[in-house]
Enzyme design. Structure first.
Site, PDB file in Angstrom:
ATOM      1  N   ALA A 132      41.455  45.949  48.122  1.00  0.00           N
ATOM      2  CA  ALA A 132      41.298  44.534  47.519  1.00  0.00           C
ATOM      3  C   ALA A 132      39.981  44.218  47.154  1.00  0.00           C
ATOM      4  CB  ALA A 132      41.932  43.666  48.169  1.00  0.00           C
ATOM      5  N   SER A 133      39.722  43.835  45.772  1.00  0.00           N
ATOM      6  CA  SER A 133      38.229  43.452  45.633  1.00  0.00           C
ATOM      7  C   SER A 133      37.889  42.120  46.073  1.00  0.00           C
ATOM      8  CB  SER A 133      38.244  43.141  43.952  1.00  0.00           C
ATOM      9  OG  SER A 133      39.213  42.158  43.451  1.00  0.00           O
ATOM     10  N   ASN A 134      38.930  41.476  46.682  1.00  0.00           N
ATOM     11  CA  ASN A 134      38.615  40.122  47.516  1.00  0.00           C
ATOM     12  C   ASN A 134      39.985  39.890  48.286  1.00  0.00           C
ATOM     13  OD1 ASN A 134      38.532  37.463  48.378  1.00  0.00           O
ATOM     14  ND2 ASN A 134      37.004  37.257  46.630  1.00  0.00           N
ATOM     15  N   PHE A 135      39.927  39.766  49.763  1.00  0.00           N
ATOM     16  CA  PHE A 135      41.012  39.727  50.825  1.00  0.00           C
ATOM     17  C   PHE A 135      41.198  38.154  50.810  1.00  0.00           C
ATOM     18  CE2 PHE A 135      40.319  44.198  51.436  1.00  0.00           C
ATOM     19  CZ  PHE A 135      41.484  44.411  51.874  1.00  0.00           C
TER      20      PHE A 135
ATOM     21  N   THR B 225      35.902  40.987  42.336  1.00  0.00           N
ATOM     22  CA  THR B 225      36.917  39.804  42.316  1.00  0.00           C
ATOM     23  C   THR B 225      36.828  39.649  40.485  1.00  0.00           C
ATOM     24  OG1 THR B 225      36.521  38.963  44.397  1.00  0.00           O
ATOM     25  CG2 THR B 225      37.581  37.618  42.460  1.00  0.00           C
TER      26      THR B 225
ATOM     27  N   THR C  85      33.518  46.939  47.107  1.00  0.00           N
ATOM     28  CA  THR C  85      33.653  46.958  45.781  1.00  0.00           C
ATOM     29  C   THR C  85      32.373  48.178  45.297  1.00  0.00           C
ATOM     30  OG1 THR C  85      32.018  45.199  45.244  1.00  0.00           O
ATOM     31  CG2 THR C  85      34.546  44.795  45.426  1.00  0.00           C
TER      32      THR C  85
ATOM     33  N   LYS D 202      24.426  40.606  47.471  1.00  0.00           N
ATOM     34  CA  LYS D 202      25.501  41.313  46.673  1.00  0.00           C
ATOM     35  C   LYS D 202      24.895  42.304  45.799  1.00  0.00           C
ATOM     36  CE  LYS D 202      30.083  40.883  44.703  1.00  0.00           C
ATOM     37  NZ  LYS D 202      30.566  41.686  45.773  1.00  0.00           N
TER      38      LYS D 202
ATOM     39  N   HIS E 107      27.435  34.815  43.369  1.00  0.00           N
ATOM     40  CA  HIS E 107      27.367  35.259  44.706  1.00  0.00           C
ATOM     41  C   HIS E 107      26.052  35.100  45.576  1.00  0.00           C
ATOM     42  CE1 HIS E 107      31.291  37.080  43.725  1.00  0.00           C
ATOM     43  NE2 HIS E 107      31.465  36.918  45.278  1.00  0.00           N
ATOM     44  N   HIS E 108      25.967  35.388  46.633  1.00  0.00           N
ATOM     45  CA  HIS E 108      24.757  35.539  47.478  1.00  0.00           C
ATOM     46  C   HIS E 108      23.764  36.747  46.784  1.00  0.00           C
ATOM     47  CE1 HIS E 108      26.572  38.811  49.681  1.00  0.00           C
ATOM     48  NE2 HIS E 108      27.719  38.296  49.636  1.00  0.00           N
TER      49      HIS E 108
END
Length: 233
Positions: free
Chosen positions: A96-99, A142, A73, A135, A131-132
């Site tokens: 995809a922003s999130n798979f 997402t 992203t 990131k 998020h961690h």
């Protein structure tokens, strides 16, 4: 299936481990833009690199007729350029922003809920993502995908981090040490709240989704999404 990995951080390593369990071969692990690549040995590429490198990775693959899956992203200012390149080269490309398979079902739930809530003006929508700390981008891709679906279906005009303006959807981005990814959408009025939420327990769901997409795209031509992979109308 012979796979090249662009980016060999935590996600790259997890994809490699899962790919071997599914009887695939990792033929390249690429962390630098100037790495020489023999594209004739690659059936499909999977990109989980840095935002600054993602578009160049996609460009190299499409120009060399190699299908590519990208989950990086923060580079989407060049997304339309990637679509043009894919079509010019009769290539195959999925971003995809999130798979995660669960997250893609969550996207559909979010879209459906936004349509139902569109005319209920007493409810105000907000988004939160956690998020961690590694990131790099905020908000997450997402969260942006979730926000864009809400904007498409409601009177909100745009999104902003920590927004307080009318018709601007607020997104709160939180960074904590060990969180793989949590996303929640809340509709709140003075009488009640409605919340939908997706919580990832680990990174394996992202790796599995990326490999599922990579297995699906080989032999195809065009620009696709996870809706195509999952046969979601």
């Amino acid at each position: 299936m012979r796979i090249a990995l662009f980016g060999y951080g935590k996600m790259g390593k997890m994809i490699a481990s899962l790919a071997l369990k599914r009887n695939h071969t990792i033929v390249a692990k690429i962390d630098a833009d100037d790495t020489e690549i023999d594209f004739s040995t690659i059936d499909v590429a999977i990109d989980f690199s840095q935002p600054s490198a993602a578009f160049n990775n996609i460009k190299r693959c499409l120009e060399n007729h190699t299908p590519i899956i990208s989950g990086t992203t923060g580079w989407l200012d060049h997304y339309e350029d990637a679509v043009i390149l894919c079509n010019e080269n009769n290539g195959a490309f999925i971003y995809a922003s999130n798979f995660s398979l669960g997250v893609n079902l969550f996207f559909e739930l979010n879209d459906y809920l936004a349509k139902m809530m569109a005319n209920l003006r007493d409810y105000h929508v907000s988004l939160e993502e956690i998020h961690h700390t590694q990131k790099l981008d905020a908000p997450s891709g997402t969260a942006i995908t979730l926000a864009e679906s809400i904007i498409k279906n409601t009177s909100y005009k745009s999104w902003e981090l920590d927004a307080t303006k009318e018709h601007v959807l607020p997104i709160k981005a939180i960074r904590e040490a060990t969180v793989p990814g949590t996303h929640s959408v809340t509709y709140e009025s003075h009488v009640d709240s409605i919340e939908i939420k997706h919580t990832a327990h680990n990174r394996e769901g992202f790796a599995l989704g990326a490999l599922t997409a990579a297995e699906w795209i080989v032999g195809k031509h065009g620009v696709f999404s996870m809706k195509d992979v999952l046969h979601i109308d």
